[in-house]
Design a protein around this motif. Structure first.
Motif, PDB file in Angstrom:
ATOM      1  N   VAL A  97      17.526  -3.459  -0.233  1.00  0.00           N
ATOM      2  CA  VAL A  97      18.559  -4.288   0.383  1.00  0.00           C
ATOM      3  C   VAL A  97      19.905  -3.605   0.173  1.00  0.00           C
ATOM      4  CG1 VAL A  97      19.598  -6.571   0.506  1.00  0.00           C
ATOM      5  CG2 VAL A  97      17.188  -6.334  -0.130  1.00  0.00           C
ATOM      6  N   ALA A  98      20.367  -2.901   1.188  1.00  0.00           N
ATOM      7  CA  ALA A  98      21.625  -2.179   1.059  1.00  0.00           C
ATOM      8  C   ALA A  98      22.838  -3.094   1.178  1.00  0.00           C
ATOM      9  CB  ALA A  98      21.702  -1.074   2.116  1.00  0.00           C
ATOM     10  N   CYS A  99      22.635  -4.279   1.728  1.00  0.00           N
ATOM     11  CA  CYS A  99      23.738  -5.215   1.943  1.00  0.00           C
ATOM     12  C   CYS A  99      24.061  -5.984   0.665  1.00  0.00           C
ATOM     13  CB  CYS A  99      23.373  -6.189   3.060  1.00  0.00           C
ATOM     14  SG  CYS A  99      24.655  -7.400   3.435  1.00  0.00           S
ATOM     15  N   ASN A 100      25.223  -5.704   0.073  1.00  0.00           N
ATOM     16  CA  ASN A 100      25.644  -6.395  -1.143  1.00  0.00           C
ATOM     17  C   ASN A 100      25.753  -7.896  -0.928  1.00  0.00           C
ATOM     18  OD1 ASN A 100      26.974  -4.423  -3.498  1.00  0.00           O
ATOM     19  ND2 ASN A 100      26.835  -3.469  -1.482  1.00  0.00           N
ATOM     20  N   THR A 101      26.259  -8.295   0.233  1.00  0.00           N
ATOM     21  CA  THR A 101      26.451  -9.718   0.502  1.00  0.00           C
ATOM     22  C   THR A 101      25.122 -10.459   0.518  1.00  0.00           C
ATOM     23  OG1 THR A 101      28.454  -9.273   1.787  1.00  0.00           O
ATOM     24  CG2 THR A 101      27.385 -11.399   2.113  1.00  0.00           C
ATOM     25  N   ALA A 102      24.143  -9.937   1.253  1.00  0.00           N
ATOM     26  CA  ALA A 102      22.837 -10.587   1.320  1.00  0.00           C
ATOM     27  C   ALA A 102      22.190 -10.648  -0.056  1.00  0.00           C
ATOM     28  CB  ALA A 102      21.928  -9.840   2.291  1.00  0.00           C
ATOM     29  N   ALA A 103      22.267  -9.535  -0.797  1.00  0.00           N
ATOM     30  CA  ALA A 103      21.655  -9.487  -2.125  1.00  0.00           C
ATOM     31  C   ALA A 103      22.338 -10.433  -3.105  1.00  0.00           C
ATOM     32  CB  ALA A 103      21.700  -8.059  -2.667  1.00  0.00           C
ATOM     33  N   SER A 104      23.632 -10.631  -2.940  1.00  0.00           N
ATOM     34  CA  SER A 104      24.388 -11.481  -3.862  1.00  0.00           C
ATOM     35  C   SER A 104      24.267 -12.959  -3.519  1.00  0.00           C
ATOM     36  CB  SER A 104      25.870 -11.079  -3.852  1.00  0.00           C
ATOM     37  OG  SER A 104      26.045  -9.751  -4.299  1.00  0.00           O
ATOM     38  N   VAL A 105      24.244 -13.264  -2.221  1.00  0.00           N
ATOM     39  CA  VAL A 105      24.230 -14.652  -1.772  1.00  0.00           C
ATOM     40  C   VAL A 105      22.827 -15.252  -1.815  1.00  0.00           C
ATOM     41  CG1 VAL A 105      24.553 -16.128   0.260  1.00  0.00           C
ATOM     42  CG2 VAL A 105      26.311 -14.461  -0.373  1.00  0.00           C
ATOM     43  N   ALA A 106      21.809 -14.442  -1.525  1.00  0.00           N
ATOM     44  CA  ALA A 106      20.449 -14.994  -1.410  1.00  0.00           C
ATOM     45  C   ALA A 106      19.412 -14.187  -2.193  1.00  0.00           C
ATOM     46  CB  ALA A 106      20.055 -15.068   0.060  1.00  0.00           C
ATOM     47  N   PRO A 107      19.650 -13.909  -3.484  1.00  0.00           N
ATOM     48  CA  PRO A 107      18.660 -13.144  -4.261  1.00  0.00           C
ATOM     49  C   PRO A 107      17.353 -13.906  -4.458  1.00  0.00           C
ATOM     50  CG  PRO A 107      20.327 -14.056  -5.721  1.00  0.00           C
ATOM     51  CD  PRO A 107      20.803 -14.311  -4.315  1.00  0.00           C
ATOM     52  N   GLN A 108      17.375 -15.228  -4.246  1.00  0.00           N
ATOM     53  CA  GLN A 108      16.168 -16.023  -4.428  1.00  0.00           C
ATOM     54  C   GLN A 108      15.077 -15.647  -3.421  1.00  0.00           C
ATOM     55  OE1 GLN A 108      19.031 -17.131  -3.199  1.00  0.00           O
ATOM     56  NE2 GLN A 108      18.657 -18.374  -1.369  1.00  0.00           N
TER      57      GLN A 108
ATOM     58  N   HIS B  93       0.843  -1.194   0.000  1.00  0.00           N
ATOM     59  CA  HIS B  93       0.000   0.000   0.000  1.00  0.00           C
ATOM     60  C   HIS B  93       0.877   1.242   0.000  1.00  0.00           C
ATOM     61  CE1 HIS B  93      -2.908   3.025   1.370  1.00  0.00           C
ATOM     62  NE2 HIS B  93      -3.848   2.195   0.937  1.00  0.00           N
ATOM     63  N   PRO B  94       0.513   2.290  -0.751  1.00  0.00           N
ATOM     64  CA  PRO B  94       1.351   3.499  -0.821  1.00  0.00           C
ATOM     65  C   PRO B  94       1.638   4.156   0.522  1.00  0.00           C
ATOM     66  CG  PRO B  94      -0.278   3.524  -2.571  1.00  0.00           C
ATOM     67  CD  PRO B  94      -0.634   2.368  -1.677  1.00  0.00           C
ATOM     68  N   ASN B  95       0.748   4.005   1.496  1.00  0.00           N
ATOM     69  CA  ASN B  95       0.925   4.695   2.767  1.00  0.00           C
ATOM     70  C   ASN B  95       1.797   3.945   3.771  1.00  0.00           C
ATOM     71  OD1 ASN B  95      -0.576   7.037   2.166  1.00  0.00           O
ATOM     72  ND2 ASN B  95      -2.494   5.945   2.528  1.00  0.00           N
ATOM     73  N   THR B  96       2.228   2.738   3.431  1.00  0.00           N
ATOM     74  CA  THR B  96       3.105   2.000   4.338  1.00  0.00           C
ATOM     75  C   THR B  96       4.563   2.352   4.041  1.00  0.00           C
ATOM     76  OG1 THR B  96       3.073   0.082   2.860  1.00  0.00           O
ATOM     77  CG2 THR B  96       1.462   0.125   4.654  1.00  0.00           C
ATOM     78  N   PRO B  97       5.478   2.078   4.976  1.00  0.00           N
ATOM     79  CA  PRO B  97       6.866   2.522   4.794  1.00  0.00           C
ATOM     80  C   PRO B  97       7.678   1.648   3.846  1.00  0.00           C
ATOM     81  CG  PRO B  97       6.637   1.376   6.879  1.00  0.00           C
ATOM     82  CD  PRO B  97       5.242   1.497   6.310  1.00  0.00           C
ATOM     83  N   ILE B  98       8.839   2.149   3.496  1.00  0.00           N
ATOM     84  CA  ILE B  98       9.841   1.421   2.727  1.00  0.00           C
ATOM     85  C   ILE B  98      10.845   0.831   3.711  1.00  0.00           C
ATOM     86  CG2 ILE B  98      11.738   1.628   1.059  1.00  0.00           C
ATOM     87  CD1 ILE B  98      10.185   4.022  -0.156  1.00  0.00           C
ATOM     88  N   GLY B  99      11.106  -0.452   3.608  1.00  0.00           N
ATOM     89  CA  GLY B  99      12.101  -1.077   4.466  1.00  0.00           C
ATOM     90  C   GLY B  99      13.491  -0.974   3.855  1.00  0.00           C
ATOM     91  N   VAL B 100      14.472  -0.632   4.674  1.00  0.00           N
ATOM     92  CA  VAL B 100      15.867  -0.573   4.240  1.00  0.00           C
ATOM     93  C   VAL B 100      16.665  -1.496   5.148  1.00  0.00           C
ATOM     94  CG1 VAL B 100      17.881   0.879   3.836  1.00  0.00           C
ATOM     95  CG2 VAL B 100      15.585   1.826   3.502  1.00  0.00           C
ATOM     96  N   PHE B 101      17.370  -2.441   4.545  1.00  0.00           N
ATOM     97  CA  PHE B 101      18.096  -3.442   5.331  1.00  0.00           C
ATOM     98  C   PHE B 101      19.588  -3.417   5.044  1.00  0.00           C
ATOM     99  CE2 PHE B 101      20.187  -7.576   5.360  1.00  0.00           C
ATOM    100  CZ  PHE B 101      20.114  -7.855   6.720  1.00  0.00           C
ATOM    101  N   ASP B 102      20.363  -3.563   6.105  1.00  0.00           N
ATOM    102  CA  ASP B 102      21.808  -3.765   5.962  1.00  0.00           C
ATOM    103  C   ASP B 102      22.291  -4.577   7.159  1.00  0.00           C
ATOM    104  OD1 ASP B 102      24.281  -3.191   4.446  1.00  0.00           O
ATOM    105  OD2 ASP B 102      24.905  -2.207   6.283  1.00  0.00           O
ATOM    106  N   SER B 103      23.491  -5.111   7.034  1.00  0.00           N
ATOM    107  CA  SER B 103      24.050  -5.872   8.151  1.00  0.00           C
ATOM    108  C   SER B 103      24.508  -4.951   9.277  1.00  0.00           C
ATOM    109  CB  SER B 103      25.226  -6.731   7.674  1.00  0.00           C
ATOM    110  OG  SER B 103      26.263  -5.906   7.171  1.00  0.00           O
TER     111      SER B 103
END
Length: 287
Positions: free
Chosen positions: A84-95, A13-23
């Motif tokens: 997903v700000a974490c390169n490692t998480a995005a690279s290792v588990a994009p599935q 929904h447009p009114n809910t927030p955007i999640g930003v994740f990093d290690s």
């Protein structure tokens, strides 16, 4: 510990927030860019400081931690998008991205690879990244899929993210590591160097000084543009009737909130400097 999402995705929904994740705190630089680009949005920032650095963990560990964090963002905050700000998480588990139906994901690797392939400006590119990111070969895989005629060189940088997370990025020890990791990229005459970990842009000035013949690329700028594009494409941007002088953020970490807060206050931000972070420790995620 589960290695697959358990939270039930709902229609964003447009009114809910955007999640930003990093290690850790590396993703704050991405958040800063997002806040400048999307000042009317609300954000939830989660740093998994309990398990940082991800780049020195096994693939199964990273996947499990990342899955838990995604579940928490979706179930606790009903986020409409995850950056997903974490390169490692995005690279290792994009599935994991596709398992949260209806929620668009922005990762650090895809936008910059697409830009490199489209721009056609460089024929030799270097990537500084964590050992886990390099082992995933994610950058090369995406460039190959995009048929980009680029000669890619990747260097795994042990301990660099941890040093920066501890606020020791501008020390002789860090400069020595940077010289060591940049040498093979310089030997291969890289025309551009991608900072393939969100912690590394905090020492961008040092990297640029040590590699004056290469353009230094920070994925954060490309991620902010991609986030705006996806919000518009999915009709998830906050309604235009909502106007804020600065984007709103709630900050969460999984350990050491005071260290996170004190270190983050010394970082060179633009939008974030307008609102000091209110850091909250969240419980250890499902194990």
């Amino acid at each position: 510990m589960t290695d697959s999402p358990i939270a039930q995705s709902k229609q964003a929904h447009p009114n809910t927030p955007i999640g930003v994740f990093d290690s850790g705190l590396g993703g704050l630089r991405v958040l800063d860019r997002l806040m400048q680009t999307l000042p009317n949005e609300r954000f939830v920032y989660l740093g998994d400081t309990l398990h940082m650095p991800y780049g020195e963990k096994t693939q199964s560990q990273v996947t499990a931690y990342f899955s838990d964090c995604l579940n928490w963002l979706v179930s606790a905050h009903q986020v409409k998008m995850v950056v997903v700000a974490c390169n490692t998480a995005a690279s290792v588990a994009p599935q994991l991205f596709g398992q949260f139906v209806g929620i668009p994901f922005v990762d650090p690797v895809t936008p910059i690879c697409r830009w490199l392939a489209t721009e056609g400006k460089y024929t030799t590119v270097g990537v500084m990244a964590t050992p886990a990111t390099v082992a995933s070969n994610r950058y090369q895989i995406l460039l190959d899929q995009l048929n980009a005629p680029i000669n890619l060189s990747q260097v795994g940088c042990d301990n660099l993210a941890s040093l920066i997370e501890a606020g020791k990025g501008h020390t002789p020890v860090c400069e020595s590591l940077l010289r060591q990791y940049l040498r093979p990229l310089q030997d291969r005459e890289a025309q551009a160097i991608v900072l393939g970990c969100t912690h590394y842009p905090y020492v961008l000035d040092q990297v640029a000084a040590l590699s004056p013949n290469a353009d230094i690329l920070d994925p954060a700028a490309f991620m902010a543009v991609e986030a705006k594009r996806l919000l518009d494409a999915h009709q998830l941007a906050v309604p235009r009737t909502v106007e804020r002088s600065v984007a709103e953020v709630d900050y969460f970490v999984t350990s050491e909130p005071q260290l996170f807060f004190e270190t983050s206050r010394r970082m060179p931000f633009q939008a974030l400097a307008m609102k000091p972070p209110a850091v909250v420790t969240i419980p250890v995620l499902s194990r």
